[in-house]
Design an enzyme around this catalytic site. Structure first.
Site, PDB file in Angstrom:
ATOM      1  N   HIS B 256       0.840  -1.200   0.000  1.00  0.00           N
ATOM      2  CA  HIS B 256       0.000   0.000   0.000  1.00  0.00           C
ATOM      3  C   HIS B 256       0.873   1.248   0.000  1.00  0.00           C
ATOM      4  CE1 HIS B 256      -3.486  -2.465   0.372  1.00  0.00           C
ATOM      5  NE2 HIS B 256      -3.134  -2.908   1.579  1.00  0.00           N
ATOM      6  N   ASP B 307      -4.730  -8.108  -3.758  1.00  0.00           N
ATOM      7  CA  ASP B 307      -5.029  -7.941  -2.332  1.00  0.00           C
ATOM      8  C   ASP B 307      -6.308  -8.670  -1.915  1.00  0.00           C
ATOM      9  OD1 ASP B 307      -5.200  -7.079   0.281  1.00  0.00           O
ATOM     10  OD2 ASP B 307      -5.162  -4.951  -0.141  1.00  0.00           O
TER      11      ASP B 307
END
Lengths: 429, 429
Positions: B256, B307
């Site tokens: 991220h 993800d």
């Protein structure tokens, strides 16, 4: 009378099970949950209303995957767009638009608003029929099985107080009056102001009069530079200028509406003006994220468009409406799935308030989305817009007519139609 | 020796034509442009290196289209995620992960980094084999034909100085030492720090030691709240804390990396740490847009992950890397198509620097993307990442083995595998 049946459907009241759709004369006669399929044609997956693509420039489809080299700035994009515009004529535009509209049909689009400004031949010369390009679009949509609202666009200047350049002369009728005269001789279902850059203030009322209550669209505040130039030239934001000249109202749709002041949002809401967001274009062109939820809260009806067709996936546009809000605000759930569906099916924005709902009396537009693909398997059918893509559209019924079945368009291989229309346009470009 | 041929290919030096690929023992022996197909197997469209999905939580696939009702806040998402986590065991996780990895293979993924923290049975009890869940993931990836890098994740606290809750106890080994002992008895290809929230400062060096130069991943600054709590607790940003404890470095990837200070970006770059962006998750979870270009400019190698698998389309992740930059900056062309491809194929982030290029000596991973579909027709093959989707992936070769052909996975109907694995998890939920 024809009958269809779906195990799941998104009706105006919300998700429903085991729904039979009865269709006659292009409209739903009855929509009845909790029924057996009996002799009805069974649709796979979940049934949705037909999608409204409220903002299209059909010829931009030729730009997909052609503007990202050498860094791909905005000016690369514009140069390429003008290259394509310069090469089209009514025959080649018919082929390109037919393929582009067929791609839309495969994606579940049953109605399209074509923001049409490529009116004239090179040098701005009128074709023998001055509406030849508009007629090509009309024919293309009919062939592709998409209901067209041709929005004939007034385009007069190359910027605030600036002349047209060599390509832009093809967009212009020379004066608002000449534009209105040509429109009156054509078959447009609505009109458009290209933008406050391209139509001088003194001409805006001519367009409003020509609209005569039909849909009136306008590109609004897509980029900050437009706002700055408008304020410098007129002392008003684009929205305030449109308000002052009577352009806003219930039959008007502002396209993009990205960079607005609070007063602009209030003006749009108070006048009943709609807003058409084009999220995949707004990210591709680096426009920014518009105030979608603020517009909704102000009472502005939202619709969606694939605009330049970098992506033709209206489900992705609908999902991006919510996703861009999430990116801009840091909050999930800015719109409910049913609010997203409303934006996706707002045919009222292109003059067809009688379409966009799975309900008796409505135009019989229906999209069946598969729930058994790798993308959709496991999802709640009520949340299908958060998992499906255009590739999951199985059946598309437009006005009672089956245009797409089993993921195949009635015109055959649409990839081939697209390639045949696009590749020659780039020869030696 | 097997031979493949593609009319277009994206080689390390750029786009090439008429390329023959010779493969032996799972590696490319030769990659030769300007050749005739001869007896080689002809691939459709454009050939790309296999995609690296550098950040996966396989079980999150069950959440797709299940977290957007009732407004769908972050807490809706978290509650549902814990519902699924609470219901899985090694058998059901094998079925779910096999289907999820097969969906990735269909999307062109040849290598996946599985950030694995669902280690134990309910109540935190160890399974008879304490690595049973990890073994299920290993088996699942082998069945699906995706090369797995199992990143065994250390998860000890429910927040800064906070105990674990009832579901989180399944994620924890009780201490960093117990975690390291279990990892040593398993088959992980790398390790992970769940986050600075879930691993106390005093335990970070234990994870670094266990990594022993293998890939070390860590969730970093996904949301502003994590930064605020870390600064309050330690007086350091998460990045500064990791730097102080020796966690950063060339084998480390920060996942991220959304909310960073300029000093954080500099620290990541100076240490050679990578960053794995997960754009479709970051928009779905309303995380915000990370400083991708600033990281790239600082020398941080970028990779991509799906993800939570709200979307399994690595081409969309790659495109979104650029599109989110455009939204955040108002500029197009923040990355070139080749830079986007580098991020999409950075297998080095999951410990395989020998994969991710169509070049002699590299692992023979290859993805053929069709150029004749409605999405890709008319595009320049060199810009295929700006038009294609996962649905356009035709052939996937992983380590020389054909896993996907004609858009079909060797395991058959993956939609069915997904539904069979997911729907029971939601029964009476």
């Amino acid at each position: 009378m024809s009958r269809f049946w779906a195990a799941d459907a998104l009706l105006p009241g919300g998700p429903a099970r085991d729904v039979t759709f009865e269709v006659a004369d292009g409209r739903f006669v009855a929509v009845t949950p909790g029924t057996a399929a009996a002799d009805a044609t069974v649709l796979p997956g979940v049934a949705l209303p037909g999608f409204a693509n409220a903002h299209s420039h059909a010829f931009h489809r030729a730009l997909r995957g052609r503007t990202h080299d050498r860094g791909g700035t905005f000016w690369t994009w514009r140069e390429r767009m003008y290259t394509v515009a310069d090469r089209l004529d009514p025959e080649s535009y018919l082929a390109l638009a037919r393929a582009a509209y067929a791609e839309m049909a495969l994606a579940g689009v049953t109605g399209v608003g074509e923001f049409h400004y490529l009116h004239h031949d090179r040098g701005g010369r009128a074709y023998a029929d001055p509406n030849a390009m508009g007629h090509a679009l009309t024919q293309a949509a009919a062939d592709a099985g998409v209901r067209l609202t041709l929005l004939d666009t007034c385009y007069l200047t190359g910027g605030f107080g600036k002349p047209l350049d060599d390509v832009q002369v093809r967009f212009s009728d020379g004066s608002a009056e000449a534009w209105a005269t040509r429109v009156a001789g054509g078959s447009a279902g609505g009109v458009a102001v290209h933008s406050v850059r391209a139509v001088p203030r003194a001409d805006l009322r001519t367009v409003v009069e020509a609209a005569a209550g039909r849909p009136l669209h306008v590109h609004l505040s897509e980029q900050p530079a437009e706002n700055a130039a408008c304020i410098e030239h007129y002392g008003l934001t684009p929205t305030a200028l449109l308000e002052a000249e009577g352009v806003l109202g219930r039959s008007t749709t502002a396209v993009h509406a990205t960079h607005l002041t609070d007063a602009d949002v209030t003006a749009l809401g108070a006048s009943g003006t709609g807003a058409c967001l084009c999220p995949t274009t707004e990210r591709d062109l680096a426009d920014g994220i518009g105030p979608a939820r603020a517009l909704h809260d102000a009472g502005v009806p939202l619709s969606l468009g694939s605009d330049q067709h970098a992506v033709v996936d209206l489900i992705e546009e609908a999902r991006a409406l919510e996703m861009h809000e999430r990116l801009a605000t840091g909050e999930r759930g800015r719109f409910t799935p049913m609010q997203v569906l409303e934006a996706l099916t707002r045919h009222a924005a292109i003059g067809r308030p009688d379409a966009g709902a799975l309900a008796a009396g409505a135009v019989a537009d229906l999209v069946a989305v598969r729930t058994d693909t790798v993308r959709t398997a496991g999802s709640d059918p009520a949340q299908i817009l958060f998992s499906a893509t255009a590739a999951d559209v199985d059946t598309v019924i437009t006005g009672g007519e089956i245009v797409v079945s089993g993921g195949q368009h009635r015109l055959g291989d649409i990839g081939r139609l697209l390639a045949d229309a696009i590749i020659p346009l780039w020869k030696d470009a």
